[in-house]
Design a protein around this motif. Structure first.
Motif, PDB file in Angstrom:
ATOM      1  N   ARG A  50     -13.261  31.777  55.626  1.00  0.00           N
ATOM      2  CA  ARG A  50     -13.728  32.449  54.415  1.00  0.00           C
ATOM      3  C   ARG A  50     -14.993  33.226  54.750  1.00  0.00           C
ATOM      4  O   ARG A  50     -15.451  33.212  55.894  1.00  0.00           O
ATOM      5  CB  ARG A  50     -13.980  31.463  53.276  1.00  0.00           C
ATOM      6  N   GLY A  51     -15.564  33.884  53.757  1.00  0.00           N
ATOM      7  CA  GLY A  51     -16.774  34.659  53.998  1.00  0.00           C
ATOM      8  C   GLY A  51     -17.818  34.404  52.936  1.00  0.00           C
ATOM      9  O   GLY A  51     -17.555  33.766  51.914  1.00  0.00           O
ATOM     10  N   PRO A  84     -14.544  40.714  55.255  1.00  0.00           N
ATOM     11  CA  PRO A  84     -13.182  40.734  54.698  1.00  0.00           C
ATOM     12  C   PRO A  84     -12.133  41.301  55.647  1.00  0.00           C
ATOM     13  O   PRO A  84     -11.032  40.749  55.765  1.00  0.00           O
ATOM     14  CB  PRO A  84     -13.339  41.603  53.442  1.00  0.00           C
ATOM     15  N   ILE A  85     -12.462  42.386  56.343  1.00  0.00           N
ATOM     16  CA  ILE A  85     -11.449  43.022  57.184  1.00  0.00           C
ATOM     17  C   ILE A  85     -11.122  42.173  58.408  1.00  0.00           C
ATOM     18  O   ILE A  85      -9.961  42.097  58.827  1.00  0.00           O
ATOM     19  CB  ILE A  85     -11.887  44.448  57.579  1.00  0.00           C
ATOM     20  N   LEU A  86     -12.122  41.498  58.995  1.00  0.00           N
ATOM     21  CA  LEU A  86     -11.836  40.656  60.163  1.00  0.00           C
ATOM     22  C   LEU A  86     -11.085  39.399  59.760  1.00  0.00           C
ATOM     23  O   LEU A  86     -10.173  38.953  60.469  1.00  0.00           O
ATOM     24  CB  LEU A  86     -13.134  40.304  60.884  1.00  0.00           C
ATOM     25  N   LEU A  87     -11.439  38.814  58.635  1.00  0.00           N
ATOM     26  CA  LEU A  87     -10.672  37.670  58.142  1.00  0.00           C
ATOM     27  C   LEU A  87      -9.238  38.091  57.830  1.00  0.00           C
ATOM     28  O   LEU A  87      -8.288  37.341  58.094  1.00  0.00           O
ATOM     29  CB  LEU A  87     -11.343  37.094  56.897  1.00  0.00           C
ATOM     30  N   GLU A 109       7.470  43.677  44.827  1.00  0.00           N
ATOM     31  CA  GLU A 109       7.178  42.244  44.741  1.00  0.00           C
ATOM     32  C   GLU A 109       5.877  41.889  45.456  1.00  0.00           C
ATOM     33  O   GLU A 109       5.651  40.740  45.821  1.00  0.00           O
ATOM     34  CB  GLU A 109       8.334  41.450  45.349  1.00  0.00           C
ATOM     35  N   GLN A 110       5.022  42.877  45.631  1.00  0.00           N
ATOM     36  CA  GLN A 110       3.794  42.699  46.413  1.00  0.00           C
ATOM     37  C   GLN A 110       2.896  41.613  45.827  1.00  0.00           C
ATOM     38  O   GLN A 110       2.675  41.534  44.619  1.00  0.00           O
ATOM     39  CB  GLN A 110       3.022  44.013  46.466  1.00  0.00           C
ATOM     40  N   VAL A 111       2.375  40.783  46.728  1.00  0.00           N
ATOM     41  CA  VAL A 111       1.378  39.772  46.375  1.00  0.00           C
ATOM     42  C   VAL A 111       0.151  40.017  47.244  1.00  0.00           C
ATOM     43  O   VAL A 111       0.264  40.145  48.465  1.00  0.00           O
ATOM     44  CB  VAL A 111       1.915  38.343  46.609  1.00  0.00           C
ATOM     45  N   LEU A 112      -1.018  40.090  46.615  1.00  0.00           N
ATOM     46  CA  LEU A 112      -2.270  40.290  47.333  1.00  0.00           C
ATOM     47  C   LEU A 112      -3.036  38.978  47.425  1.00  0.00           C
ATOM     48  O   LEU A 112      -3.031  38.178  46.490  1.00  0.00           O
ATOM     49  CB  LEU A 112      -3.144  41.328  46.621  1.00  0.00           C
ATOM     50  N   ALA A 113      -3.702  38.783  48.563  1.00  0.00           N
ATOM     51  CA  ALA A 113      -4.562  37.615  48.745  1.00  0.00           C
ATOM     52  C   ALA A 113      -5.876  38.073  49.361  1.00  0.00           C
ATOM     53  O   ALA A 113      -5.910  39.036  50.129  1.00  0.00           O
ATOM     54  CB  ALA A 113      -3.883  36.578  49.635  1.00  0.00           C
ATOM     55  N   ASP A 114      -6.938  37.366  49.033  1.00  0.00           N
ATOM     56  CA  ASP A 114      -8.281  37.723  49.492  1.00  0.00           C
ATOM     57  C   ASP A 114      -8.778  36.690  50.502  1.00  0.00           C
ATOM     58  O   ASP A 114      -9.299  35.638  50.117  1.00  0.00           O
ATOM     59  CB  ASP A 114      -9.231  37.789  48.294  1.00  0.00           C
ATOM     60  N   PRO A 115      -8.644  36.957  51.806  1.00  0.00           N
ATOM     61  CA  PRO A 115      -9.109  35.999  52.815  1.00  0.00           C
ATOM     62  C   PRO A 115     -10.600  35.699  52.730  1.00  0.00           C
ATOM     63  O   PRO A 115     -11.036  34.601  53.081  1.00  0.00           O
ATOM     64  CB  PRO A 115      -8.760  36.693  54.138  1.00  0.00           C
ATOM     65  N   PHE A 116     -11.398  36.657  52.277  1.00  0.00           N
ATOM     66  CA  PHE A 116     -12.837  36.449  52.157  1.00  0.00           C
ATOM     67  C   PHE A 116     -13.149  35.358  51.136  1.00  0.00           C
ATOM     68  O   PHE A 116     -14.158  34.663  51.237  1.00  0.00           O
ATOM     69  CB  PHE A 116     -13.505  37.766  51.748  1.00  0.00           C
TER      70      PHE A 116
END
Length: 230
Positions: free
Chosen positions: A36-37, A61-64, A97-104
């Motif tokens: 996480r960030g 965010p981009i590296l995660l 059917e796109q699902v977005l996730a936030d690794p940060f």
């Protein structure tokens, strides 16, 4: 490479559709592995270096997102990067059917309003469908290098890092022409007056076709760099 392979091996076999993939990767990377960030990560160079992000479990965010993409891709997930303005996330599945996730944020699955809020916070503008398209891999690399350049730009003592990032950017098949000028300035700053002057001359030749006045100014800077040799 080995760590990415190891993490991918811990994902379940074909957990289901895009939402199931997002939850499975989030549970592994954001949950059990602790990726996480935080705001403090924006002040650290190692937040933009993949091997350090894998070691620290912290990053931008981009590296995660790169970690997420590489781990999920190895496991067969339909995953890609999504370059929302100001905040990179990952997407699973095709447009319908796109699902977005936030690794940060540890892999939080984003609703439509969540994505709209991220974009509005970064730009003040509404979310457009074009912002949800898969990011080109070369654009991802350039964006990572831009982050490193931005980090170094406010730390003049780290011109070595700035030059390293610029030179890597110039290797890419598509890059802003002005990076040649930035490289020239860094060379002069670091005492390579001949190399900097040659790069300034090359940039002046490049821009002369569209802006002769700017080209003339750059030629003057090249002459000034050579004068520093005396």
């Amino acid at each position: 490479q080995m760590e990415l392979d190891r993490l991918a091996g811990r994902l379940p076999y074909r957990p289901g559709g895009p939402l199931a993939w997002a939850r499975a990767v989030g549970e592994l990377l954001g949950g059990r592995s602790g990726f996480r960030g935080s705001a403090a990560d924006y002040q650290r160079l190692d937040s933009s270096l993949l091997h350090e992000v894998l070691r620290r479990r912290r990053g931008l965010p981009i590296l995660l997102s790169v970690v997420w993409m590489e781990v999920a891709r190895r496991a067969g997930a339909p995953v890609y990067g999504v370059a929302l303005p100001g905040h990179f996330v990952v997407g699973f599945g095709a447009a319908g059917e796109q699902v977005l996730a936030d690794p940060f944020d540890g892999g939080r699955v984003l609703t439509g309003p969540d994505a709209e809020l991220l974009v509005a916070g970064a730009t003040g503008a509404p979310l457009r469908s074009s912002m949800l398209e898969p990011a080109d891999p070369l654009d991802v690399v350039l964006r990572v290098l831009n982050n490193i350049r931005a980090w170094a730009a406010v730390r003049p003592e780290r011109s070595d890092v700035a030059l390293w990032a610029v030179e890597l950017s110039l290797v890419l098949p598509s890059h802003p022409a002005r990076l040649r000028y930035e490289r020239a300035q860094l060379l002069v700053q670091r005492g390579d007056f001949v190399g900097g002057a040659l790069e300034l001359d090359a940039y002046a030749e490049l821009v002369s076709a569209v802006d002769e006045s700017t080209a003339e100014q750059v030629r003057g800077q090249a002459q000034a760099a050579r004068a520093l040799l005396n």
